[in-house]
Design a protein around this motif. Structure first.
Motif, mmCIF file in Angstrom:
data_model
loop_
_atom_site.group_PDB
_atom_site.id
_atom_site.type_symbol
_atom_site.label_atom_id
_atom_site.label_comp_id
_atom_site.label_asym_id
_atom_site.label_seq_id
_atom_site.Cartn_x
_atom_site.Cartn_y
_atom_site.Cartn_z
ATOM 1 N N THR A 1 37.762 28.554 40.579
ATOM 2 C CA THR A 1 38.319 27.294 40.083
ATOM 3 C C THR A 1 39.669 27.017 40.729
ATOM 4 N N GLY A 2 40.499 28.050 40.831
ATOM 5 C CA GLY A 2 41.812 27.887 41.455
ATOM 6 C C GLY A 2 41.715 27.484 42.911
ATOM 7 N N VAL A 3 40.774 28.071 43.646
ATOM 8 C CA VAL A 3 40.575 27.715 45.059
ATOM 9 C C VAL A 3 40.190 26.239 45.183
ATOM 10 N N GLN B 1 45.822 30.547 37.930
ATOM 11 C CA GLN B 1 44.721 31.403 37.497
ATOM 12 C C GLN B 1 45.086 32.876 37.610
ATOM 13 N N ALA B 2 45.868 33.227 38.619
ATOM 14 C CA ALA B 2 46.325 34.614 38.746
ATOM 15 C C ALA B 2 47.193 35.006 37.546
ATOM 16 N N SER B 3 48.032 34.075 37.095
ATOM 17 C CA SER B 3 48.866 34.334 35.916
ATOM 18 C C SER B 3 48.012 34.496 34.667
ATOM 19 N N VAL B 4 46.966 33.669 34.561
ATOM 20 C CA VAL B 4 46.059 33.775 33.415
ATOM 21 C C VAL B 4 45.375 35.147 33.404
ATOM 22 N N VAL B 5 44.881 35.571 34.560
ATOM 23 C CA VAL B 5 44.215 36.865 34.658
ATOM 24 C C VAL B 5 45.199 37.994 34.322
ATOM 25 N N LEU C 1 50.073 43.678 38.875
ATOM 26 C CA LEU C 1 50.009 43.617 40.326
ATOM 27 C C LEU C 1 48.672 43.108 40.858
ATOM 28 N N SER C 2 47.579 43.637 40.356
ATOM 29 C CA SER C 2 46.255 43.319 40.906
ATOM 30 C C SER C 2 45.947 41.828 40.969
ATOM 31 N N PRO C 3 46.186 41.045 39.907
ATOM 32 C CA PRO C 3 45.855 39.613 39.978
ATOM 33 C C PRO C 3 46.562 38.890 41.118
ATOM 34 N N PHE C 4 47.804 39.296 41.415
ATOM 35 C CA PHE C 4 48.551 38.611 42.467
ATOM 36 C C PHE C 4 48.174 39.126 43.857
ATOM 37 N N LEU C 5 47.764 40.388 43.948
ATOM 38 C CA LEU C 5 47.240 40.881 45.224
ATOM 39 C C LEU C 5 45.948 40.137 45.583
ATOM 40 N N ILE C 6 45.130 39.875 44.577
ATOM 41 C CA ILE C 6 43.897 39.108 44.798
ATOM 42 C C ILE C 6 44.248 37.692 45.255
#
Length: 487
Positions: free
Chosen positions: A283-285, A441-445, A453-458
């Motif tokens: 969705t974010g993409v 979406q990374a912040s939500v995850v 760390l992982s959500p922002f690395l993704i």
């Protein structure tokens, strides 16, 4: 005068396209075109158990006892509840500008806030606590030991006011509680001031509570309502009175706390996180690409017009073009976004959606830089070609269109491609107003998984893949266009 009128009409046309061509449904994530009454709730969904993101039946939802209270208010009003998630310090501007109807976000009704908005009756009371790393539990037996310490607080909150009273304290004020906890985990701050009910969601093997407790009285939570909206204020107080008499709020708090306690698995590795929440990133993409593509399209159009203004013989057009470039390049994009999203609403009553505000901001910002790119390309074409075209009877406009611009475009294509890549990355700024792009979406995850760390690395990997593919496609286009130059 004809030329001035033509350029003016072109600019007006593009302004209309920017403000009306993008459906409001895209910005709100809803395709409901019914005329039913809506109650728009403003909240900062990182404040468990008040409000927080939770995956329920495979779908991301904002839950918490604040949300349940808002649902009861909407039901009593016979309205559909619409939730707008944003940073805590953006809630008051959103309410004042009419973007939201009420704010339910564990907000304390301080005297300063009462000057800007009205508050309902109190619906919940909590106390403040000091969160520290478990190894530092005994380091802060009283508040006196927090003097000169590095302390994390939520921006614009009552906790920030408490922190400001601690002598010598170095405050780090952030929008999200999860970001404050991450600062604590990574040893960037010594302690954090939060509410006890919120702290419960973050206590684990790393994070614990200190013996020190702020002297402040219990913090009260109330619902914020725009000044003068007495009808809504009376309705909200009526619902709160009913919920208190039925003892439903305490039950809502208990249910939300149990839901909060059911945390995501912290042992998940980065690949498991990505696979489980791939729909969030997809969705974010989609929104990031939409923002970037429309930002570049409108930016190219605006940039070309401003470029022609700067190169024109009419002094007023040159002044307009120069002023536009200097003002846009001389101010941060975040400031431009705040002016368009909040300023236009407060000053002129123009309420752009998050998507529209994002597209307009990216377009006008990109337009300034593209104008200079186009100007460099046009000036790089031998002036003799324009003179030759004019001597053959071609008008200035036709000569620019058929002779100069095609050559200039080919010369500046790499720079245009670079600007597109830059916009894809800079579009992450739009997440601060609740646009559901990759960063949002990374912040939500991150808030769901409690992983910092992982959500922002993704997210970083996704941005890299997008920009790498784009750079390769632009490279192919550049080689194709340059093929005609070879013999």
């Amino acid at each position: 005068m004809k030329l001035i009128s033509r350029y003016t009409m072109m600019l007006l046309t593009f302004v209309v396209l920017l403000t009306t061509a993008v459906p409001v449904a895209l910005a709100s994530g809803s395709t409901d075109n019914s005329s039913s009454k809506k109650l728009v709730l403003g909240t900062s969904a990182d404040f468990a158990p008040y409000e927080f993101h939770k995956v329920i039946n495979g779908k991301d939802e904002i839950v918490g006892f604040d949300i349940e209270i808002a649902k009861e208010i909407a039901k009593d009003l016979g309205a559909e509840l619409v939730i707008e998630d944003m940073g805590f310090d953006g809630l008051l501007p959103a309410l004042q500008s009419g973007r939201v109807d009420l704010v339910v976000s564990g907000m304390t009704p301080t005297d300063d806030r009462k000057k800007s908005i009205d508050f309902s009756d109190t619906y919940y009371k909590s106390k403040q606590v000091i969160m520290v790393r478990n190894v530092d539990k005994d380091k802060y037996p009283t508040m006196a030991e927090l003097e000169n310490a590095k302390i994390g607080v939520q921006k614009g909150s009552i906790q920030e006011t408490i922190g400001q009273k601690i002598p010598g304290a170095k405050l780090t004020a952030l929008d999200k509680i999860s970001d404050i906890v991450l600062q604590l985990q990574t040893k960037r701050i010594d302690a954090a001031i939060v509410e006890d009910t919120v702290a419960a969601g973050y206590l684990d093997d790393i994070i614990g509570l200190a013996a020190a407790v702020p002297d402040e009285e219990q913090a009260e939570a109330a619902i914020g309502i725009r000044k003068g909206n007495t009808e809504l204020l009376a309705a909200v107080n009526g619902t709160l009175e009913r919920l208190k008499s039925e003892d439903k709020i305490n039950q809502m708090v208990t249910d939300a706390s149990l839901l909060m306690a059911d945390k995501a698995n912290k042992s998940q590795n980065i690949f498991q996180v990505f696979w489980e929440y791939k729909s969030f990133y997809a969705t974010g993409v989609g929104y990031t690409l939409l923002l970037s593509a429309l930002g570049v399209i409108f930016g190219v159009i605006i940039g070309l017009i401003i470029c022609l203004f700067r190169l024109h013989d009419v002094a007023i057009l040159r002044w307009i073009g120069t002023a536009y470039v200097e003002v846009i390049r001389g101010t941060p994009m975040l400031v431009q976004l705040m002016i368009i999203y909040y300023g236009f609403s407060l000053s002129f009553g123009i309420n752009f959606t998050a998507l529209q505000a994002g597209i307009i901001t990216l377009s006008i910002n990109s337009g300034a830089y593209l104008a200079e790119i186009f100007r460099a390309g046009i000036q790089g074409v031998d002036r003799g070609q324009l003179e030759a075209a004019r001597s053959l009877g071609m008008g200035r406009g036709a000569a620019m269109r058929y002779i100069i611009l095609p050559q200039a475009f080919k010369a500046v294509l790499p720079a245009i491609g670079n600007e597109f890549i830059t916009i894809i990355k800079e579009s992450s700024i739009i997440s601060v107003i609740g646009m559901v792009d990759i960063m949002y979406q990374a912040s939500v995850v991150k808030n769901i998984t409690y992983q910092g760390l992982s959500p922002f690395l993704i997210a970083a990997a996704i941005y890299f893949v997008m920009t790498f593919i784009l750079s390769k496609l632009l490279g192919r286009l550049e080689r194709k266009l340059s093929a005609s130059d070879r013999r």
